[in-house]
Design an enzyme around this catalytic site. Structure first.
Site, PDB file in Angstrom:
ATOM      1  N   LYS A 100       0.888  -1.171   0.000  1.00 57.13           N
ATOM      2  CA  LYS A 100       0.000   0.000   0.000  1.00 57.13           C
ATOM      3  C   LYS A 100       0.918   1.212   0.000  1.00 57.13           C
ATOM      4  CE  LYS A 100      -2.135   2.845   2.018  1.00 57.13           C
ATOM      5  NZ  LYS A 100      -1.865   4.256   1.696  1.00 57.13           N
TER       6      LYS A 100
ATOM      7  N   GLU B 181       9.113   0.897  11.296  1.00 53.05           N
ATOM      8  CA  GLU B 181      10.124   1.950  11.211  1.00 53.05           C
ATOM      9  C   GLU B 181       9.355   3.255  11.312  1.00 53.05           C
ATOM     10  OE1 GLU B 181      12.166   0.824   7.598  1.00 53.05           O
ATOM     11  OE2 GLU B 181      13.251  -0.748   8.646  1.00 53.05           O
TER      12      GLU B 181
ATOM     13  N   CYS C  82      13.323  10.578   7.767  1.00 51.55           N
ATOM     14  CA  CYS C  82      13.106  10.175   9.167  1.00 51.55           C
ATOM     15  C   CYS C  82      14.382  10.289   9.979  1.00 51.55           C
ATOM     16  CB  CYS C  82      12.600   8.742   9.205  1.00 51.55           C
ATOM     17  SG  CYS C  82      13.666   7.633   8.270  1.00 51.55           S
TER      18      CYS C  82
ATOM     19  N   GLU D 159       8.155  15.953  16.109  1.00 50.12           N
ATOM     20  CA  GLU D 159       8.688  15.758  14.762  1.00 50.12           C
ATOM     21  C   GLU D 159       7.957  16.687  13.791  1.00 50.12           C
ATOM     22  OE1 GLU D 159       7.687  12.157  12.506  1.00 50.12           O
ATOM     23  OE2 GLU D 159       9.793  11.966  11.964  1.00 50.12           O
TER      24      GLU D 159
HETATM   25  P1  NAD Z   1       1.912   8.107   7.753  1.00 50.45           P
HETATM   26  O1  NAD Z   1       2.011   7.307   9.009  1.00 50.45           O
HETATM   27  O2  NAD Z   1       0.975   9.242   7.718  1.00 50.45           O
HETATM   28  O3  NAD Z   1       1.501   7.176   6.529  1.00 50.45           O
HETATM   29  C1  NAD Z   1       2.259   6.045   6.163  1.00 50.45           C
HETATM   30  C2  NAD Z   1       1.366   5.044   5.470  1.00 50.45           C
HETATM   31  O4  NAD Z   1       0.422   4.526   6.398  1.00 50.45           O
HETATM   32  C3  NAD Z   1       0.566   5.612   4.300  1.00 50.45           C
HETATM   33  O5  NAD Z   1       0.579   4.675   3.250  1.00 50.45           O
HETATM   34  C4  NAD Z   1      -0.819   5.759   4.891  1.00 50.45           C
HETATM   35  O6  NAD Z   1      -1.838   5.710   3.939  1.00 50.45           O
HETATM   36  C5  NAD Z   1      -0.880   4.571   5.814  1.00 50.45           C
HETATM   37  N1  NAD Z   1      -1.839   4.658   6.914  1.00 50.45           N
HETATM   38  C6  NAD Z   1      -2.235   5.757   7.592  1.00 50.45           C
HETATM   39  N2  NAD Z   1      -3.115   5.419   8.569  1.00 50.45           N
HETATM   40  C7  NAD Z   1      -3.271   4.074   8.505  1.00 50.45           C
HETATM   41  C8  NAD Z   1      -4.045   3.125   9.251  1.00 50.45           C
HETATM   42  N3  NAD Z   1      -4.825   3.496  10.268  1.00 50.45           N
HETATM   43  N4  NAD Z   1      -3.970   1.821   8.898  1.00 50.45           N
HETATM   44  C9  NAD Z   1      -3.157   1.423   7.891  1.00 50.45           C
HETATM   45  N5  NAD Z   1      -2.417   2.269   7.159  1.00 50.45           N
HETATM   46  C10 NAD Z   1      -2.457   3.583   7.460  1.00 50.45           C
HETATM   47  O7  NAD Z   1       3.406   8.564   7.439  1.00 50.45           O
HETATM   48  P2  NAD Z   1       3.884   9.524   6.256  1.00 50.45           P
HETATM   49  O8  NAD Z   1       3.385  10.897   6.544  1.00 50.45           O
HETATM   50  O9  NAD Z   1       3.580   8.891   4.953  1.00 50.45           O
HETATM   51  O10 NAD Z   1       5.473   9.483   6.444  1.00 50.45           O
HETATM   52  C11 NAD Z   1       6.164  10.313   7.303  1.00 50.45           C
HETATM   53  C12 NAD Z   1       6.485   9.614   8.613  1.00 50.45           C
HETATM   54  O11 NAD Z   1       7.221   8.416   8.342  1.00 50.45           O
HETATM   55  C13 NAD Z   1       7.363  10.400   9.554  1.00 50.45           C
HETATM   56  O12 NAD Z   1       6.893  10.242  10.867  1.00 50.45           O
HETATM   57  C14 NAD Z   1       8.726   9.746   9.402  1.00 50.45           C
HETATM   58  O13 NAD Z   1       9.598   9.902  10.499  1.00 50.45           O
HETATM   59  C15 NAD Z   1       8.350   8.330   9.204  1.00 50.45           C
HETATM   60  N6  NAD Z   1       9.405   7.588   8.523  1.00 50.45           N
HETATM   61  C16 NAD Z   1      10.148   6.702   9.242  1.00 50.45           C
HETATM   62  C17 NAD Z   1      11.178   6.013   8.626  1.00 50.45           C
HETATM   63  C18 NAD Z   1      12.031   5.025   9.388  1.00 50.45           C
HETATM   64  O14 NAD Z   1      12.779   4.299   8.746  1.00 50.45           O
HETATM   65  N7  NAD Z   1      11.949   4.967  10.695  1.00 50.45           N
HETATM   66  C19 NAD Z   1      11.448   6.232   7.281  1.00 50.45           C
HETATM   67  C20 NAD Z   1      10.668   7.161   6.581  1.00 50.45           C
HETATM   68  C21 NAD Z   1       9.649   7.823   7.212  1.00 50.45           C
END
Ligand code: NAD
Length: 484
Positions: free
Chosen positions: A176, A252, A286, A388
């Protein structure tokens, strides 16, 4: 107009419900994304389960590994298509995507294809109570159908970081992609078909989180495990979904990473490193450093030098000559970042540089650009130091002692990464031991060897992926005990 279809059982599938995909550099509509509902999720799960019992499930490790090499080669052959797709989705500088996102996207398949072929399992021989002998050995079996829920900041790279090892281990995946960046995951469907990956092995479902594809995948009892990169709060929702059926998760998550610069650091290298860690990918990494702590003797000099670097970053779209910083991903994310810029001001920050939006013209006039921003003078309790932001910004504070730097770095619920700059080897190792993170960079940042563990401590994640560590999540290790 471009259509981003779901990819189910090797076929591109349209749905009645679509949403717009916009280019963040221009705010122009790039295409229509076909949102998957429960029906498509059910179909993908059924196809994924069937593939586990079919040709894919019976395929030898060597053949699987060859297929994944072919996937990587095909990504490289279609490099320009992937690059164009990633640029339209993210607006990031072409130089960045062509050096990091796409090559790493391909490399993720090769690295794990090789690891899976070469990593042994344990075996022991023992004497049994009756004086006989027994041997035991481990066998890795796939976890099953794996749900792969991805963010938007490094779309292809972070998705293949999970799909590569999952497929290498013999699983099937349902990806997804983020609703903001549907393109490269969809394009990868074409690659899978071109190289002959069997039906149902790699599938893509588009949509959002709650009430959409994300929730339906993570709640589906036919999904055996979920690997997720994204916000910590989303991780909590997914963990609750995975609790039903006690299905494993690999997370992650977010970070609020500290960069620590000692007075004995190589100053120019430290400035170059922190410039990248604070501003690369418009701060949407991140691992980025939104909190910078600099030892007092070089504090003023450091702030002035980083200001100069930030002001030297050319803001613009992917192909603007000399561009150093692109747009934020969306209007919504821009509003979030600007709300933190306003909070910093309201809480009394000294704005060293930036703090607003640049004036852009021509095709970029409506892009989601913000200025790279540096603050000083805030107490550690300030929102921009605690939460963040995920934008091109950092707060810089002075420190005096090593102990103080450790305490400052650790004063957060997160524990993803840190970057420490010093020429004192002993100090570097002491810092690495004391800071509560999954990843500690010394005199470097975002330098990765894909064979090593990647993941976060505290609220920044659960589990480790990378190298053999990925095998822990993507396989079940079965122990076989043989009484001789
Ligand atoms: P997000 O959590 O908003 O969304 C990530 C994914 O989860 C999307 O595909 C979204 O549609 C899906 N999603 C959202 N709610 C959901 C639910 N209830 N059930 C299932 N899926 C759901 O994150 P984002 O805004 O896309 O990315 C930014 C975040 O990601 C930041 O917090 C960043 O630190 C983190 N990040 C972490 C790493 C790491 O390796 N630790 C790497 C990249 C980004």
């Amino acid at each position: 107009m471009k259509q981003f279809h779901n990819f189910i059982n090797s076929e591109f599938v349209a749905t009645a419900k679509t949403f717009e995909n916009r280019n963040p550099a221009t705010n122009e509509v790039v295409g229509q994304v076909h949102e998957a509902g429960q029906r498509e999720v059910d179909a993908a799960v059924a196809a994924g389960r069937a593939a586990l019992k079919g040709e894919w499930g019976r395929m030898s490790v060597v053949k699987r590994s060859e297929l994944l090499h072919a996937v990587a080669d095909e990504i490289n052959r279609r490099f320009d298509d992937f690059l164009a797709a990633e640029l339209a989705d993210t607006g990031k500088p072409r130089s960045l995507a062509s050096h990091i996102d796409i090559p790493r996207g391909a490399a993720n398949f090769k690295v794990f294809a090789d690891i899976v072929k070469n990593v042994p399992t344990e075996s022991f021989q023992m004497t049994t109570p009756d004086g006989g002998t027994a041997i035991s050995y481990g066998v890795r079996t796939p976890l099953g159908v794996v749900g792969v829920i991805c963010p938007w900041n490094l779309p292809l790279l972070l998705m293949t970081w999970k799909v590569g090892p999952a497929l290498a281990c013999g699983n099937t995946v349902i990806v997804k992609p983020s609703e903001e960046t549907p393109a490269t995951a969809t394009l990868l469907g074409e690659v899978m078909n071109a190289v002959g990956v069997p039906k149902g092995v790699y599938q893509v479902l588009h949509g959002f989180g709650p009430g959409s594809a994300g929730e339906f995948i993570t709640k589906h009892p036919g999904v055996n495990g979920i690997t997720f990169t994204g916000e910590t709060r989303t991780g909590e929702a997914i963990m609750a979904a995975a609790a039903k059926g006690v299905r494993p998760v690999s997370f992650e998550l977010g970070g609020k990473n500290a960069g620590i610069v000692f007075a004995d650091a190589d100053f120019d290298k430290a400035i170059a490193g922190i410039t990248r860690s604070a501003f690369e990918n418009c701060g949407q990494v991140c691992l980025g450093t939104e909190r910078v702590y600099v030892q007092r003797p070089i504090f003023e000099k450091f702030v002035a030098a980083l200001k100069e670097k930030a002001e030297g970053l050319k803001i613009g779209g992917p192909d603007m000559p000399g561009v150093g910083i692109g747009p934020l991903i969306s209007a919504e994310h821009k509003a979030k970042v600007l709300s933190y810029y306003a909070k910093a001001k309201a809480e009394g920050a000294t704005i060293v540089t930036g703090g607003g939006t640049p004036t852009m013209d021509g095709e970029y006039a409506h892009g989601h650009f913000v200025q790279p921003t540096i603050w000083t003078g805030l107490p550690e309790s300030a929102s921009v130091i605690r939460e963040e932001i995920f934008g091109p910004c950092c707060h810089i504070a002075p420190f005096d002692t090593e102990e103080e730097a450790v305490a400052l770095a650790n004063a957060t619920d997160y524990g993803l990464a840190t970057t420490v700059w010093t020429q004192d080897l002993g100090k570097a190792h002491r810092m690495a031991a004391a800071i509560e993170v999954g990843l500690c960079w010394i005199n470097s940042w975002f330098l990765r060897d894909l064979r090593t563990a990647f993941g976060g401590a505290k609220a920044s994640g659960i589990g480790r992926e990378g190298g053999v560590h990925s095998l822990e999540f993507y396989t079940e290790l079965r122990n076989v005990m043989v009484k001789l």
